[in-house]
Each structure stands twice: as C-alpha cells, then as structure tokens.
Design a protein around this motif. Structure first.
Motif, PDB file in Angstrom:
ATOM      1  N   ALA A 262      36.343  40.453  42.793  1.00 32.74           N
ATOM      2  CA  ALA A 262      37.232  41.609  42.744  1.00 32.74           C
ATOM      3  C   ALA A 262      36.549  42.748  43.488  1.00 32.74           C
ATOM      4  N   SER A 266      40.703  40.467  47.379  1.00 31.14           N
ATOM      5  CA  SER A 266      40.852  39.504  46.291  1.00 31.14           C
ATOM      6  C   SER A 266      40.390  38.156  46.829  1.00 31.14           C
ATOM      7  N   SER A 301      42.635  43.757  46.015  1.00 31.27           N
ATOM      8  CA  SER A 301      41.863  43.785  44.772  1.00 31.27           C
ATOM      9  C   SER A 301      41.348  45.182  44.425  1.00 31.27           C
ATOM     10  N   HIS A 384      45.283  37.989  41.892  1.00 36.24           N
ATOM     11  CA  HIS A 384      44.295  36.903  41.852  1.00 36.24           C
ATOM     12  C   HIS A 384      44.921  35.635  41.269  1.00 36.24           C
TER      13      HIS A 384
END
Length: 509
Positions: A262, A266, A301, A384
C-alpha cells in the motif's frame, strides 16, 4: 568484507538511504522528498538533477548518522519505482524523468487496444500496453514530441539513473525491464519483435546493458566517493523494481508467498516458478535468477491518503504528531455501518481506464471527517481486493499476505485490509522494506547470502499479525459490490468529464 549493507529506495516522491547490518537491523536512515511537476494535465515529471542531488545528500547524511566507516559497507543495492521513463541524452547526461503516475498516453493506449496491439505484446512480455508503461510513453514521445525523442540516448528507470550516477555504468536489470513489458519474459532478454509491436523497432540501441538483479553493475567512482562519503570501489548491484524489493524486504521469498504493498501504487503480487499462471494478469516480472512475480497493480493506493492529508488535513494535528496518524485515529472512532460513504481511489486513473476519477459517494449530513477518512481507507482496500481477485482467477493460491508500504505503518489500515481481503495480514518490523530488499540483493551479489531466500531469512523479522474479523465479512462483501456497481455506472461519465463533452443539459461535463 564489510559488515554492513546500504539500501537505497528511489520512489516517486522520496529517496531514502538505509544502512543495515547483516541481521537486518537499521543502523541509520535518511530521506529526502522530491518535487513533481505537472506541466500539462496528465503529465507527471521530475527533475533528474534534483533526484541525484537528493540521493547524494541522503547517502552522506545516512553515513554521518551511522558512525561507521564507509569502507565497512560491503555493497550497495538500489530499488526504485518501476515504469515511467527515465532517460539520459545522447551524451549520457540526465535528460528526462517521467513518473509512473503519468497518464498522457491514455489516448494511445485506447488506439492500440482497438488495433489489438496487446494481443501481440502479451504472449512475449506477459503485459498489455497501459498509460505510464515505459514503451508506451516512449512511443508517445516518438509521435507527439519528436524533438525530445531524438535527444534520448538511454531509456531506463529511477533506480538505474541512481546506479548510473554512482558508477558511470549504463545498465538496467531484469525485474524493472520485465515489469515494464520490455523483455521476452520466458527468455529473459530484449526482443525486437516485441519492440516492433510498440512501434519501437528502431529503438533497440536506447536499451542499456541488461543484468540480473544481484549482479554487480559497477563500483562507486572516485568523484562520487568525494561527494557522498562512500568508499571508492564499493560494489553496486543492479538492484530491484521497488515492488519486488518491498516484497523481499517484508520476508516474501518463497514460491506461493503473497505481497501486498500500500504505497503510491496498489501492488498485489505472488511468487511463481514459471513466467505464467493459468490465466492472464496485469504484469509479471522476474523475481530472482529463476522465478517470477505475477502482479496486479494500479496507481490507486496510499497516494490517496497523502493527497487527502496534503489538501485538507495538514496542520490539523498536535505539534510533533503525524497528520497521517491523526487521520487514522479519526477513522478508528467510526463504527462500520451500512450507510457509510464509499470512495473510489482513482486520483491517477484506474488500471484499465485512464479516464477514471476519484470520488466520494453516499455522503449524508451526519457523516464526519472520520467517516470520510475511513471511506478512503476502505476504498483503497477495495481496490486491492479487485486485484487480488484477478490474481486468484488467474490461478494464484495463497491464504495469507505480507503488507508493506506506507499504509502498513498505520495500526488501523492493516486490519481493514485483513477484513476486506478476508485473509490474515502480517507486517514486518522494518518499515523500509524497499531499501531492505535492495540491501538483501546487494548482500547476495557479494555472496554474503547464497540467494534471496537466505538473505530474507537472515534480515527480516515480523512485527504484527492481523486476523480478519468474520463478523464484518458480509458487511464488506455488500460494500465491495456497491463499490464495483458505482464504478461501472460512472465509467461513461468519467470519459465525458475528461473529454469536456456536454451533458444532457448542454453544459460541459
């Protein structure tokens, strides 16, 4: 031989230098934040002079803080963000730095998709074109900025640029070049047929000497030694694509092990023995001299939290405290509820849709800052999950994962990951997993370790474990379905928004 290893990590925003001993203990660390510039919408670039100045500064600061002699450093490894496009000019001087957040080539990707270019590249590189992929950016420059294209002498990556400055060598290594779709992955070499598919058949001379990640790329020059405090002649290995380095530095080194990062991107990846799973994935890269890393990635992310803090929450925390910790503390106060807001983490587009945009949905008058932050944390985790499900559909099998990257430093976010993904998640003691992975590669290159697995076993320790809360499984299942439904509904509107097309009422979108 020296007792210490220096790992460098050249990310999209920060470059770090970390000195480790052979057990993985951090002796000293220094970091320097760089600046991105966005000269046009979708263009994200950096100044290479600044990157090298920052690299020299963090190396010298790290050495000064360590209190060790430079001659005690056995070897240096460097990790760096993959893709984008870093170039030297025809004279070998720093020229161009395009970061992996760049989306200028979205239109070219769409054109190539209509022409089925990916059907030609995927069987060779195990990757289809996408906007910030290196060959796609090079092809875009060739078409739209020929005056810039003609000046390019070498194409490689952020960490390769640092290695070049340290050693004077024009070199790259397998993990970065394969992660950018520039190698015949099974043969582990450059391929003219692949380059021709990108319209770059005349660009083979722009590709540098290719080595394995733990091979010695060169040695620190006398000039650089004087500028940084390093010892001249210190070996520098080829290094690693940062996502591979972070996996290794978090302890992921055995076939079937899973790594989730993260960070700015991602990253969701699993080590495999051959170049293929049973189905297609976003990309595959090399891992070590024999194995590979299957990946599902996108720029969706922790950069979202960085943006939220920078634009809305910077300064709203106690003196000396981290604004990121303050935000996560607000989110931790929220008890999950069915009507909580949802968030799409598409600040820099989605993996297969450069037009996608971030957004909050379902906000009501009773929602607070904490609700908004928690929605963002969950939205990133949902992104994710989408990638993890693609990996599993392709045949990847794993029942736990190591989490690294900036998001792993939170005490709340890893638990959200475990709950959303439905698997146990662990976090390593070292937060500098990219630099640690690079250091393991350096140790392997000078034979302190037999291979990456021996190096990871010696240098990585686990700090925390998170188990999924079974009571939240149905809750997150419903929210994930809504997340996907909204994304599907928004897709045509994102395209109209980015194109400035009129809406049904006649106004520009």
């Amino acid at each position: 031989m020296g007792e210490y290893l220096l790992g460098l990590d050249a990310g999209n925003t920060v470059i770090k230098a970390v000195i480790f001993d052979r057990t993985g203990r951090e002796v000293a660390c220094a970091g320097e934040e760089g600046h991105s510039r966005m000269p046009c919408p979708g263009h994200v670039e950096r100044d290479l002079g600044e990157l090298w100045a920052n690299a020299k500064r963090v190396i010298r600061t790290c050495l000064d803080r360590s209190g060790i002699a430079a001659a005690d450093i056995a070897a240096i490894g460097c990790a760096g963000h993959g893709n984008g496009l870093y170039a030297l000019d025809r004279n070998g001087e720093p020229f161009l730095g395009i970061q992996s957040l760049d989306t200028r080539a979205t239109g070219l990707v769409e054109e190539w998709a209509a022409e089925a270019v990916g059907d030609r590249t995927y069987p060779i590189a195990r990757q289809r074109p996408w906007p910030s992929q290196t060959p796609t950016l090079l092809a875009w420059l060739k078409r739209h900025r020929p005056e810039i294209f003609q000046r390019i002498g070498t194409v490689f990556y952020s960490k390769d640029f640092v290695v070049n400055r340290l050693t004077g060598e024009r070199v790259s290594e397998m993990s970065d070049m394969s992660g950018a779709g520039l190698l015949d992955l099974a043969a582990r070499r450059y391929d003219r047929t692949l380059m021709e598919a990108y319209g770059l058949g005349d660009c083979m001379d722009l590709l540098p000497r290719l080595i394995e990640s733990a091979d010695i790329a060169g040695k620190v020059t006398e000039e650089v030694a004087a500028e940084t405090g390093l010892a001249a002649g210190t070996p520098v290995v080829g290094g690693l694509f940062d996502v591979v380095a972070s996996a290794l530095g978090s302890g992921v080194s055995r076939t079937g092990s899973a790594s989730i990062i993260a960070g700015t991107w991602s990253i969701n990846q699993v080590i495999i023995d051959g170049p293929d799973l049973s189905g297609p994935v976003f990309m595959s890269s090399t891992f070590d001299r024999a194995r590979y890393m299957a990946m599902e990635n996108s720029a969706t992310s922790a950069a979202n939290l960085e943006w939220l803090v920078r634009e809305f929450f910077d300064g709203e925390h106690a003196e000396g405290a981290s604004p990121f910790d303050a935000c996560c503390a607000l989110a931790a106060e929220i008890q999950p509820a069915a009507d909580d807001p949802l968030y799409h983490p598409y600040l820099y587009g989605a993996q297969q849709d450069g037009h996608a945009r971030a957004g909050f949905y379902g906000i009501a008058g009773w929602h607070t800052k904490g609700h908004m932050i928690r929605a963002l944390l969950e939205g990133v985790a949902f992104g994710h999950r989408h990638h993890v499900e693609t990996l599993r559909t392709a045949g990847a099998v794993f029942d736990q994962a190591m989490l690294s990257g900036g998001g792993s430093r939170s005490r709340l976010w890893p638990q959200i990951f475990a709950d959303v993904l439905g698997v146990p998640v662990s976090v390593a003691i070292s937060s500098e997993t990219g630099a640690l992975g690079a250091a393991i590669a350096a140790g392997t290159g000078v034979r302190l370790f037999a291979d990456f697995t021996e190096g990871a076993d010696a240098m990585v320790r686990i700090d925390r474990h998170y188990r999924p809360n079974a009571a939240l499984a149905a809750h997150y299942g419903r929210r994930y379905a809504l997340y996907n439904d909204i994304a599907e509904a928004m897709a045509p509107l994102w395209r109209r928004l980015s194109a400035g097309e009129p809406t049904a009422t006649g106004a520009a979108a």
